[in-house]
Design an enzyme around this catalytic site. Structure first.
Site, PDB file in Angstrom:
ATOM      1  N   GLU A 225       1.012  -1.040   0.148  1.00 30.34           N
ATOM      2  CA  GLU A 225       0.118   0.022   0.019  1.00 30.34           C
ATOM      3  C   GLU A 225       0.851   1.118   0.077  1.00 30.34           C
ATOM      4  O   GLU A 225       1.497   1.685   0.970  1.00 30.34           O
ATOM      5  CB  GLU A 225      -0.756  -0.129   1.274  1.00 30.34           C
ATOM      6  N   LEU A 226       1.002   1.762  -1.038  1.00 29.34           N
ATOM      7  CA  LEU A 226       1.901   2.918  -1.451  1.00 29.34           C
ATOM      8  C   LEU A 226       1.378   4.298  -1.370  1.00 29.34           C
ATOM      9  O   LEU A 226       0.342   4.449  -0.751  1.00 29.34           O
ATOM     10  CB  LEU A 226       2.895   2.664  -2.517  1.00 29.34           C
TER      11      LEU A 226
END
Length: 486
Positions: A225-226
């Site tokens: 999850e960037l």
């Protein structure tokens, strides 16, 4: 003993502890590889109760780590969001655990086919500093619902929060169930190099690449999850005041230190000055004319991040941009929102994810220009579209990519736990929250059961029997004889 020797011994001790924790969790999982529903629900209820009990301590701890963090934001964005996610899991985990019956092909009728969702094992969770509570509790919730053991790596820059979370979890879980390590682990690669059955990482794309490379040595699957530069598009048929208010809320919450915070706004060229005025008005209405000492406004987490943001603004000014502060700049790190106009692509505010109270505002003439602007950058984690024309909105959503979208507001898609949350391309891979989180941290195991009298022997060698030729004729058909001459 000098400080260097002491620090070295502590680092070695932390590394050895992590290895012991992993071995203990692995052994515990092997002894109980499929926790029943009642066990999973008991663990989730215990986690929920601890969050309720510790909400004030968590708010105080986060504020100490940030220099100041709005207690109301910690309770709403961290504690409430985590409890809502647990509630959703409690209400649905029974259904999620049930095997999924699948239909067999016509050829295999009378046999049975199902998919069972089996816990993966030991899950490693790597937590970022911006939401150290929620972004620990969300993956823990998904992992426990799926029947896994969990090891959590807390961020180095939030030691007070880390200690409270370790205490909170330690009162209801053994370290064989949920274990916490934090800033004492000097080298994060020690954690990611463990042969986890899955890793959930939340953070920057740059660090995400390192995590993925390290995990690859063990072929460990990862959920990344960037972030990225999430655009907010204001169309010509939408109120500038309403759009500005919602975008300012997105930049003011946690001082814009949110992976889905609006990064830059695209507004009609003729409306740009009026939009900037509305942004200033909205910020003043929400936070006043100065931010120092404001109990509702969070500080930039530390001096390093504060200097980075100031450098972004200095770079923009030096390259010809106009920078407007929406409130009086105080001496501390409660940095007010700054609006940047006249941006060019060589400026750092257009190259890097801002991740703070700075909003770049870009003009556009046509929606084709908007699409081109968004497509020219790596795919963002979120996109926001402010508009009342349904066909215009749908056209924008179809021609662009983003991890998730909120229409006519910001960020609310993230905290609806019956829908997946995840990135695409540069903004991440994989999903969690709700059912997708359960599936992400489970192995979908296909189980085919042959009926006792099913004539599978008809498909054994020698090949070319009448039945085999008939099956090929019915399901495949004839080859193209004209291809033989080529």
């Amino acid at each position: 003993m000098n400080d260097t020797t002491l620090a070295s011994r502590r680092a070695v001790g932390a590394t050895e502890r992590v290895a012991r924790l992993f071995a203990a969790q692995q052994a515990a999982f092997n002894a109980n590889p499929y926790p029943p529903l009642i066990e999973r629900r008991t663990r989730l209820k215990a986690l929920k109760n601890q969050l309720r009990r510790y909400q004030d301590l968590l708010a105080d701890a986060a504020s100490k780590d940030f220099g100041f963090r709005s207690p109301a934001e910690t309770r709403m964005l961290d504690v409430l969001s985590a409890i809502l996610e647990i509630n959703h899991a409690l209400g649905h985990v029974r259904k999620w655990m049930k095997p999924s019956r699948r239909s067999t092909e016509l050829l295999f009728m009378s046999n049975s086919l199902r998919v069972e969702y089996q816990p993966k094992g030991v899950v490693g969770v790597i937590v970022p500093w911006n939401f150290p509570i929620y972004l620990a509790m969300g993956p823990i919730t998904a992992a426990l619902a799926a029947g896994n053991r969990v090891m959590v790596k807390m961020p180095e820059v939030t030691p007070v929060t880390n200690a409270v979370i370790a205490r909170l979890l330690g009162e209801v879980f053994t370290e064989e169930q949920v274990a916490v390590v934090g800033e004492e682990l000097v080298d994060p690669n020690v954690f990611t190099s463990l042969p986890f059955n899955h890793i959930v990482f939340t953070g920057s794309p740059a660090v995400g690449k390192i995590v993925m490379r390290t995990a690859a040595d063990n072929l460990t699957p990862v959920t990344l999850e960037l972030g990225g530069k999430s655009p907010a598009v204001v169309t010509r048929n939408y109120s500038l005041r309403e759009a500005a208010t919602r975008i300012v809320h997105g930049k003011g919450a946690n001082a814009g230190q949110i992976c889905v915070s609006p990064d830059y706004a695209l507004v009609p060229r003729e409306s740009l000055p009026a939009f900037v005025d509305e942004v200033k008005r909205s910020f003043h209405a929400l936070y006043g004319d100065h931010t120092d000492g404001n109990h509702d406004y969070t500080a930039v987490v530390n001096e390093r991040q504060h200097r980075r943001l100031l450098a972004l603004l200095d770079d923009a000014r030096a390259k010809g941009a106009t920078v407007i502060s929406c409130a009086t700049m105080g001496s501390g790190r409660q940095m007010p929102l700054h609006v940047v106009t006249g941006c060019t692509e060589d400026m750092l505010v257009m190259k890097e994810e801002i991740f703070g109270p700075v909003l770049a505002v870009l003009p556009y003439d046509t929606m084709d220009e908007v699409v081109a602007q968004i497509q020219s950058r790596p795919r963002p984690l979120a996109m926001y579209c402010f508009g009342h024309d349904a066909s215009e909105r749908q056209d924008l959503l179809r021609r662009t990519h983003a991890g998730g979208v909120t229409v006519n507001d910001w960020g609310w898609h993230l905290i609806n736990h019956d829908a997946p949350f995840g990135g695409t391309g540069n903004s991440g891979m994989g999903n969690y929250h709700g059912e997708e989180g359960f599936r992400e941290l489970s192995h979908a195991k296909t189980v085919f059961k042959r009926h006792r009298f099913f004539p599978i022997g008809l498909f054994y060698p020698p090949y070319g029997t009448f039945v085999q030729r008939l099956v090929m004729k019915v399901f495949v058909g004839d080859a193209d004889d004209s291809l033989k001459a080529r």
